[in-house]
Design a protein around this motif. Sequence first.
Motif, PDB file in Angstrom:
ATOM      1  N   PHE A 240       1.660  -4.215  -0.097  1.00  0.00           N
ATOM      2  CA  PHE A 240       0.951  -3.597   1.025  1.00  0.00           C
ATOM      3  C   PHE A 240       1.559  -4.149   2.297  1.00  0.00           C
ATOM      4  N   ASP A 241       1.726  -3.289   3.303  1.00  0.00           N
ATOM      5  CA  ASP A 241       2.262  -3.777   4.578  1.00  0.00           C
ATOM      6  C   ASP A 241       1.751  -2.911   5.719  1.00  0.00           C
ATOM      7  N   VAL A 242       1.702  -3.505   6.897  1.00  0.00           N
ATOM      8  CA  VAL A 242       1.269  -2.812   8.125  1.00  0.00           C
ATOM      9  C   VAL A 242       2.214  -3.196   9.248  1.00  0.00           C
ATOM     10  N   HIS A 243       2.594  -2.226  10.051  1.00  0.00           N
ATOM     11  CA  HIS A 243       3.285  -2.540  11.313  1.00  0.00           C
ATOM     12  C   HIS A 243       2.640  -1.740  12.436  1.00  0.00           C
ATOM     13  N   ALA A 244       2.523  -2.371  13.597  1.00  0.00           N
ATOM     14  CA  ALA A 244       1.905  -1.720  14.759  1.00  0.00           C
ATOM     15  C   ALA A 244       2.954  -0.928  15.544  1.00  0.00           C
ATOM     16  N   MET A 274       9.349   0.340   3.001  1.00  0.00           N
ATOM     17  CA  MET A 274      10.281  -0.440   2.182  1.00  0.00           C
ATOM     18  C   MET A 274       9.779  -1.863   1.992  1.00  0.00           C
ATOM     19  N   HIS A 275       9.087  -2.395   3.005  1.00  0.00           N
ATOM     20  CA  HIS A 275       8.530  -3.749   2.856  1.00  0.00           C
ATOM     21  C   HIS A 275       7.459  -3.768   1.763  1.00  0.00           C
ATOM     22  N   ALA A 276       6.597  -2.754   1.762  1.00  0.00           N
ATOM     23  CA  ALA A 276       5.550  -2.685   0.735  1.00  0.00           C
ATOM     24  C   ALA A 276       6.186  -2.589  -0.649  1.00  0.00           C
TER      25      ALA A 276
HETATM   26 MG    MG Z   1       6.653  -5.829   7.107  1.00  0.00          MG
END
Ligand code: MG
Length: 391
Positions: A240-244, A274-276
């Motif tokens: 799981f990942d989040v970017h603002a 891709m990070h997730a």
């Molecule tokens: Mg990330």
Amino acid sequence: MLATAVLILAAGSGIRAGGERPKQYQTVGGQPVLRLTAEAFLAHPAISHVLVVIGEGHEGFYAEAMQGLKLPPPVLGGQTRQESALRGLEALTALLPKKVLIHDGARPFVSPAVITQVISGLDRHEGVIPALPVTDTLKRAPGGLITSTVSRESLWGAQTPQGFRFADILAAHRRAVVQGLSELTDDAAVAEHAGLSVGIVPGDPGNRKLTTIDDIAEADRMLMRASFEKLPDVRVGQGFDVHAFEPGNHVVLCGVKIPHNRRLKGHSDADVAMHALTDAILGAISEGDIGQHFPPSDMQWKGAESHIFLRHASDLVTGRGGMIAHTDITIVCEEPRIGPHVPAMRSALSGILSVPTQRVAVKATTSEQLGFTGRREGIAAYATATVRLPL
Ligand code: MG
């Protein structure tokens, strides 16, 4: 002087197999057919040189399929199989091999035993082919009506590789052209016309030619089944990942640059999807998370493209002797619109992971204007990866 060279004929357009590329470049068990064929010969200790004859316009397919193999540049084929074989033989004249094996590019399952028998048979005959006795009853039926039954006694189905003494078969091919013969469908036929004596060694039912789309699909199933059996430890990892968002003009998601009135904030290229997925793969093999492998405090990852992270995770799986069987990503955002970019995203991930696109899923959803994604403050991504490992 070389002992034994191999000529692989792969100039056909392979229309019967269907698909978006010629059959010899379609993948079975995750590898292009032609690559498997070439590897079978490169791995044989008696083979000193492998040359491939390809079709015009197939240069790109060839370069992609054969990446990393030790092969000389391919030769361009002609209009017919016979012409392609001659062009390949002419290209080998500089090396002057003692013996040459001529093989169909679409027979990837040739065994070391068949190769060995053809080569050693050349000490007894001027030409040698592997062949199988015909087992079906044969009918002659012009126009679809049977007129006679053909005795199958002493009838054989010809396979490849067909082996010859190099000077003999080159001379035979050159002579066939002079004689106006142009449609001979194997090299043994060219040798017969030149009066060479061609012997038979036992063929192998597994050494079949992949001709139709069903042949390709069946070969793929067979190889996948074999590799799945060797990797019974099935793991599922999640990420799981989040970017603002911050001011900008595009976002990068699954390696695809999408024009947008903002961009994602982050230390690297901020490819949240891709990070997730990277974390999902690391999770499946219990190897920590992306931050441990690529600390944000480390300046060398500033602005880095996220495929570096994903490939690292994939290499860890390969290093354990495992494979990534499937990946799935859900991107959560109100904007930009993801749908039109999904095919490009799947293709990008498929290339980085060396996993067929049918095993790479990318989906998108909004959060119905609820929460931070609903307020368009950023993008979230969920991913799972199914990994298979040996026990
Ligand atoms: Mg990330």
